[in-house]
Each structure stands twice: as C-alpha cells, then as structure tokens.
Scaffold this active site. Structure first.
Site, PDB file in Angstrom:
ATOM      1  N   ASP A  46      68.530  18.107  30.627  1.00 46.58           N
ATOM      2  CA  ASP A  46      68.680  16.921  31.472  1.00 46.58           C
ATOM      3  C   ASP A  46      69.041  15.714  30.617  1.00 46.58           C
ATOM      4  O   ASP A  46      68.249  15.263  29.788  1.00 46.58           O
ATOM      5  CB  ASP A  46      67.361  16.655  32.216  1.00 46.58           C
ATOM      6  CG  ASP A  46      67.430  15.427  33.108  1.00 46.58           C
ATOM      7  OD1 ASP A  46      67.574  15.590  34.329  1.00 46.58           O
ATOM      8  OD2 ASP A  46      67.326  14.296  32.577  1.00 46.58           O
ATOM      9  N   TYR A  51      71.821   7.363  28.625  1.00 48.56           N
ATOM     10  CA  TYR A  51      71.120   7.791  27.413  1.00 48.56           C
ATOM     11  C   TYR A  51      72.038   7.729  26.193  1.00 48.56           C
ATOM     12  O   TYR A  51      71.564   7.758  25.067  1.00 48.56           O
ATOM     13  CB  TYR A  51      70.596   9.223  27.547  1.00 48.56           C
ATOM     14  CG  TYR A  51      69.602   9.466  28.645  1.00 48.56           C
ATOM     15  CD1 TYR A  51      69.034   8.421  29.365  1.00 48.56           C
ATOM     16  CD2 TYR A  51      69.231  10.769  28.982  1.00 48.56           C
ATOM     17  CE1 TYR A  51      68.129   8.666  30.383  1.00 48.56           C
ATOM     18  CE2 TYR A  51      68.320  11.016  29.997  1.00 48.56           C
ATOM     19  CZ  TYR A  51      67.775   9.962  30.698  1.00 48.56           C
ATOM     20  OH  TYR A  51      66.885  10.217  31.697  1.00 48.56           O
ATOM     21  N   HIS A 107      71.174   7.629  39.394  1.00 49.84           N
ATOM     22  CA  HIS A 107      70.016   7.309  38.553  1.00 49.84           C
ATOM     23  C   HIS A 107      68.984   6.415  39.255  1.00 49.84           C
ATOM     24  O   HIS A 107      67.775   6.626  39.104  1.00 49.84           O
ATOM     25  CB  HIS A 107      70.489   6.644  37.257  1.00 49.84           C
ATOM     26  CG  HIS A 107      69.670   7.004  36.077  1.00 49.84           C
ATOM     27  ND1 HIS A 107      70.190   7.176  34.814  1.00 49.84           N
ATOM     28  CD2 HIS A 107      68.343   7.229  35.933  1.00 49.84           C
ATOM     29  CE1 HIS A 107      69.232   7.493  33.960  1.00 49.84           C
ATOM     30  NE2 HIS A 107      68.092   7.522  34.624  1.00 49.84           N
TER      31      HIS A 107
END
Length: 276
Positions: A46, A51, A107
């Site tokens: 994931d 990120y 998100h």
C-alpha cells in the site's frame, strides 16, 4: 492457519487481508522494505502519490519474480489531484512501472474543495478502462459515502480509515458493512503502539500466545474482519508483522481488547482536513 487470508471485495476481486504499508518511507528504504516483505510472503503493498515513494515500490516490483497476478498493489489519489484523476493515476502507474493497480483509493474527501464526487466519477471510468481493478476511498465518513452512492450509484470497494485499539470506529465499520464496503485499517498499531502495547490485556495475550504486543494487535485486526497494512522498513519487524497466521484470538479476547477504545484519533478528522 498459516496461509495468507483474503477478503472478497464487492466487485468480485480478492484482496490479501494483511499487507505492507509504506507511509513516510523514502524511495531507498521502501525498495528494501518491499523486497523483504515479498520474500517473507506479503503480496499486498500500500503506497500513495503523496508518499513520494512510488518509484521505490516500482523498482522493487521490477526486481521480483513473483507473477503480477499474484501481487496486489494499492496507490492513492492525492487531494490536489481530485480534478485530474486520470493524469494522476497514469503518473503513478509510470512510477510503479505497472499497467494497472489492483486498488486505487481517493485519499481524503476534502469537503471544502467539494470535488470528491467528480473525482469518484473519474475513478469509475479508470476502473472501466482497466487501469484500476478496484476503486475505493480513504477517510470517508458516512455522509461522504452516502453522497457518492446517491450521485453515482457506484459503491467503493474499500474505505481505509484510521483504526486501532484506541480508535475502533465501530459505527463506521458497521455502516461500511451494511453497504458491503470492506473496512481497511491505517495506523493499525496506533503509530508505534504508544498507549496500546503496554496495556495489561495486550501484554497478557502476548504472553499467552508467545507473540509480541504488535502481533496481538495485528491479529485483532484480522480476527475483526479488517484489512490491515502495518508499516515498517525494518526487516525484522516486517517479518514479525507477517508471522501472525498461526494463531487466532478467541471471541472473549476480542471483547477484552474492545475495552481499550477511547475514540482517540491520532490523525486528522476527515470532516475538517482540507489540506491540498
């Protein structure tokens, strides 16, 4: 039980119930972490655009000889990209060196932006085009989800939410279950176990089963029917987090962990988180 458990999503796709999260890991760290995880038996990874480590994940996937159909790769649409989901996913796929992802998640709802319904419509098309096998959301509360259902008629396969013994989200889990949405836990160890691993119930269960407190908490997620993605870049911890498939907690033990719920949120509140 020593084999990887799976859950069946509402679109008919299977997802490993236990995976590796890579939040806050650099490209260099994630390359090593994913490589180690795949060697240890993980098949679900994931990541997310925000990120900034999709390139490292992609490099690790390029190096493995595990068949693509045996992997389950998740990435996420960041808030500032909600009006350009197709472009964002294609950029993620390029970094991941993949032709499709198994799961694409929005998100956050970012209520003040009011673009999550349009983003969901675009994600539906991306699924239809085969660029994402399944689509879902993160951090959506019931009103956000209901609006998606009312305006598009398409139910997310996953709702990934902050969930750990200090924030057990029973009402949200029940809402998800009633609408055939699989709940997935992020920060499943309460960001390092502070305030959890030292609890008497966790320590006594760890002693009973010969496991670490972290393994008890991960097993709690699994036995509660949740998808769980503990994050680590430490090889020994990655291995330990996966070594939870040889025991199960009893119903009364799950009930005892339920008493730890404080409604203690460690991350942002989805109703007010509007960062782009």
């Amino acid at each position: 039980m020593t084999t990887q458990p799976f859950v069946m999503l509402n679109d008919g796709h299977r997802m490993p119930q236990l995976g590796l999260g890579v939040w806050q890991a650099s490209n260099e760290d994630v390359l090593t972490a994913v490589r180690e995880a795949l060697n240890d038996g993980y098949r679900s990874i994931d990541t997310a655009a925000i990120y900034k480590n999709e390139t490292g994940v992609g490099e690790a996937l390029l190096q493995t000889d595990i068949a693509r159909q045996d992997l389950f790769i998740t990435t996420k649409l960041w808030n500032s990209d909600q009006t350009m989901a197709p472009k964002a996913l294609k950029e993620s796929l390029q970094k991941l060196r993949l032709e499709y992802v198994d799961l694409y998640l929005m998100h956050w709802p970012v209520p003040s932006q009011d673009t999550y319904v349009q983003a969901w419509r675009d994600m539906i098309k991306l699924k239809e085009e085969g660029l994402a096998k399944s689509i879902g959301v993160c951090n959506f509360n019931a009103p956000h989800l209901q609006r998606l259902l009312d305006e598009t008629g398409v139910t997310p396969a996953i709702n990934q939410i902050e969930l750990h013994p200090l924030l057990q989200q029973r009402a949200m889990r029940q809402w998800n279950a009633q609408h055939n949405i699989q709940t997935e836990s992020w920060s499943p160890l309460a960001q390092g176990g502070d305030g959890v691993f030292n609890q008497d119930v966790i320590r006594s269960l760890a002693e009973k089963y010969g496991k670490s407190p972290a393994q008890i908490v991960i097993r709690w997620h699994l036995d509660s029917g949740l998808v769980v993605i503990p994050k680590s870049v430490t090889p020994s911890r990655i291995k330990e987090n996966f070594a939870v498939l040889d025991f199960q907690l009893q119903p009364h033990e799950l009930d005892s962990i339920a008493t730890l719920d404080k409604g203690q949120r460690l991350g942002p509140d989805p109703d007010s988180f509007n960062k782009v």
